[in-house]
Design a protein around this motif. Structure first.
Motif, short mmCIF file in Angstrom:
data_model
loop_
_atom_site.label_atom_id
_atom_site.label_comp_id
_atom_site.label_asym_id
_atom_site.label_seq_id
_atom_site.Cartn_x
_atom_site.Cartn_y
_atom_site.Cartn_z
N LEU A 121 3.69 -12.42 5.49
CA LEU A 121 2.45 -11.71 5.78
C LEU A 121 2.39 -10.36 5.06
O LEU A 121 1.35 -9.97 4.52
CB LEU A 121 2.32 -11.48 7.29
CG LEU A 121 2.39 -12.72 8.17
CD1 LEU A 121 2.36 -12.31 9.64
CD2 LEU A 121 1.25 -13.68 7.86
N LYS A 122 3.52 -9.63 5.06
CA LYS A 122 3.55 -8.30 4.46
C LYS A 122 5.00 -7.82 4.40
O LYS A 122 5.91 -8.45 4.94
CB LYS A 122 2.71 -7.30 5.28
CG LYS A 122 3.32 -7.02 6.65
CD LYS A 122 2.65 -5.86 7.37
CE LYS A 122 3.44 -5.48 8.63
NZ LYS A 122 2.88 -4.38 9.39
N MET A 180 4.30 5.62 -5.63
CA MET A 180 5.15 4.77 -6.45
C MET A 180 4.77 3.30 -6.29
O MET A 180 4.65 2.55 -7.27
CB MET A 180 6.63 4.98 -6.08
CG MET A 180 7.62 4.15 -6.91
SD MET A 180 7.87 2.44 -6.35
CE MET A 180 8.78 2.73 -4.82
N PHE A 181 4.54 2.88 -5.04
CA PHE A 181 4.15 1.49 -4.80
C PHE A 181 2.80 1.19 -5.45
O PHE A 181 2.60 0.10 -6.02
CB PHE A 181 4.10 1.20 -3.30
CG PHE A 181 5.45 1.08 -2.64
CD1 PHE A 181 6.43 0.25 -3.16
CD2 PHE A 181 5.74 1.80 -1.48
CE1 PHE A 181 7.68 0.13 -2.54
CE2 PHE A 181 6.97 1.69 -0.86
CZ PHE A 181 7.94 0.85 -1.40
N CYS A 182 1.88 2.12 -5.36
CA CYS A 182 0.57 1.94 -6.00
C CYS A 182 0.73 1.74 -7.50
O CYS A 182 0.10 0.87 -8.11
CB CYS A 182 -0.34 3.14 -5.73
SG CYS A 182 -0.97 3.26 -4.04
N GLU A 183 1.59 2.56 -8.11
CA GLU A 183 1.78 2.52 -9.56
C GLU A 183 2.50 1.26 -10.00
O GLU A 183 2.09 0.60 -10.97
CB GLU A 183 2.55 3.76 -10.00
CG GLU A 183 2.81 3.82 -11.51
CD GLU A 183 3.59 5.05 -11.93
OE1 GLU A 183 4.12 5.04 -13.06
OE2 GLU A 183 3.69 6.00 -11.13
N LEU A 209 -0.76 -6.38 -7.00
CA LEU A 209 0.01 -7.40 -6.29
C LEU A 209 -0.04 -7.18 -4.79
O LEU A 209 -0.24 -8.12 -4.01
CB LEU A 209 1.47 -7.38 -6.77
CG LEU A 209 1.73 -7.77 -8.21
CD1 LEU A 209 3.22 -7.63 -8.53
CD2 LEU A 209 1.26 -9.20 -8.47
N VAL A 210 0.18 -5.92 -4.39
CA VAL A 210 0.08 -5.55 -2.98
C VAL A 210 -0.71 -4.26 -2.86
O VAL A 210 -0.89 -3.52 -3.84
CB VAL A 210 1.47 -5.36 -2.32
CG1 VAL A 210 2.25 -6.66 -2.28
CG2 VAL A 210 2.26 -4.26 -3.03
N GLU A 211 -1.17 -3.97 -1.67
CA GLU A 211 -1.93 -2.76 -1.40
C GLU A 211 -1.17 -1.93 -0.37
O GLU A 211 -1.02 -2.35 0.78
CB GLU A 211 -3.31 -3.14 -0.87
CG GLU A 211 -4.28 -1.99 -0.72
CD GLU A 211 -5.65 -2.50 -0.35
OE1 GLU A 211 -6.20 -2.01 0.66
OE2 GLU A 211 -6.18 -3.39 -1.06
N PRO A 212 -0.65 -0.77 -0.75
CA PRO A 212 0.06 0.07 0.22
C PRO A 212 -0.92 0.70 1.22
O PRO A 212 -2.04 1.07 0.86
CB PRO A 212 0.71 1.15 -0.64
CG PRO A 212 0.64 0.65 -2.05
CD PRO A 212 -0.59 -0.20 -2.10
N THR A 213 -0.48 0.82 2.46
CA THR A 213 -1.22 1.55 3.47
C THR A 213 -0.20 2.25 4.36
O THR A 213 0.92 1.76 4.51
CB THR A 213 -2.15 0.63 4.29
OG1 THR A 213 -2.94 1.41 5.20
CG2 THR A 213 -1.35 -0.40 5.09
N PRO A 266 -3.78 -7.54 -1.09
CA PRO A 266 -4.98 -6.74 -1.38
C PRO A 266 -6.21 -7.23 -0.62
O PRO A 266 -6.48 -8.43 -0.54
CB PRO A 266 -5.15 -6.93 -2.90
CG PRO A 266 -3.76 -7.14 -3.40
CD PRO A 266 -3.09 -7.96 -2.32
N GLY A 267 -6.94 -6.27 -0.04
CA GLY A 267 -8.14 -6.60 0.72
C GLY A 267 -7.87 -7.09 2.12
O GLY A 267 -8.79 -7.40 2.87
N CYS A 268 -6.60 -7.13 2.50
CA CYS A 268 -6.21 -7.64 3.82
C CYS A 268 -5.80 -6.45 4.68
O CYS A 268 -4.65 -6.04 4.70
CB CYS A 268 -5.07 -8.63 3.66
SG CYS A 268 -4.60 -9.46 5.18
#
Length: 280
Positions: A155-156, A172-175, A180-184, A196-198
């Motif tokens: 899931l994540k 760093m994760f964004c870069e 591939l994934v979206e940091p929050t 992404p988008g989830c």
């Protein structure tokens, strides 16, 4: 704080958990909440638990009646309507491996792999103390030798980093993993790497469409950065008094803090006219 005048306009209430619904000792006023839930039910309003936490941990907060509620867990990666699974993310194996490879370059990252059946910690990369602390938030948690060998629907990821470096690692994760994934993040060293988008708003939208509810008929409560999308999605949005400024700016109203039972205060007023004594 401004109250909603007509409760018939509100058909869904979504609440974050940590820093929002529960106090710092992880308690809430159960009898008071049950009374409010009964009033909400009388007017056809749904209650949604919307959190970055694991579903199995969230449902244990409502042991006698979790099957009466809806859940947007794992920051939108797992959505359940009472007893029915509505949605579960499925992170591609290539993405899972890419995240693992990047995190391995940073030994101070303590990582948790979050699957549909369980969450996982990898031996020799985190301490028993970290595992025990993580188990407070993940009521299904297992040791594994290698994340890449886990057979589960992923899931994540939930990496923990030094608190003072939270936004450094976020960038760093964004870069390195953007696309591939979206940091929050809700801050304090906790970062989620999601499909992404989830996010929480996507989970609420799935439920709203399922129930035929418009965003204007939804209310949300939150205190962290990972609540911003759902606060923006819902027509009636409340940031907790303990929330940072960027979260307050995303909400229409500010309510008392989680330590003051702010969510229950607002809901009690919001659904006061649904009390049996007020019926003619």
């Amino acid at each position: 704080m401004k109250a909603v005048k007509d409760i018939k306009d509100i058909k869904m209430v979504a609440v974050d958990v940590d820093g929002t619904f529960v106090r710092s000792d992880y308690t809430y006023d159960v009898p008071r909440f049950k009374r409010i839930l009964e009033r909400m039910d009388r007017v056809g309003c749904r209650f949604v638990v919307a959190s970055g936490n694991q579903y199995y941990q969230l449902r244990d907060l409502f042991p006698e009646y979790y099957d009466e509620l809806a859940f947007v867990a794992e920051n939108g990666a797992f959505v359940k309507d009472r007893t029915e699974l509505v949605f579960a993310a499925d992170m591609p194996k290539e993405t899972v491996d890419a995240v693992i490879d990047v995190c391995r370059e940073y030994p101070e990252i303590s990582n948790v792999l979050c699957g549909m059946e369980s969450a996982y910690c990898q031996r020799r990369t985190v301490s028993q103390e970290f595992f025990d602390l993580t188990a407070i938030y993940y009521h299904r948690l297992k040791w594994v030798d290698d994340f890449k060998q886990v057979k589960d629907r992923i899931l994540k990821f939930a990496p923990t980093v030094p608190e003072e470096k939270t936004y450094e690692y976020y960038d760093m994760f964004c870069e390195r993993l953007g696309g591939l994934v979206e940091p929050t993040t809700s801050g304090h060293g906790s970062i989620d790497l999601i499909v992404p988008g989830c996010h929480k708003a996507s989970g609420l939208k799935r439920l709203a469409e399922r129930w035929g509810i418009a965003p204007e008929q939804c209310a949300a409560f939150g205190d962290g950065g990972n609540d911003i999308e759902m606060l923006q999605y819902c027509g009636h949005s409340y940031a907790m008094a303990n929330a940072p400024e960027n979260v307050k700016k995303a909400a229409k109203y500010v309510c008392p803090s989680n330590e003051e039972d702010g969510v229950l205060d607002v809901l009690e007023k919001m659904f006061a006219q649904a009390h049996p004594d007020n019926e003619k």
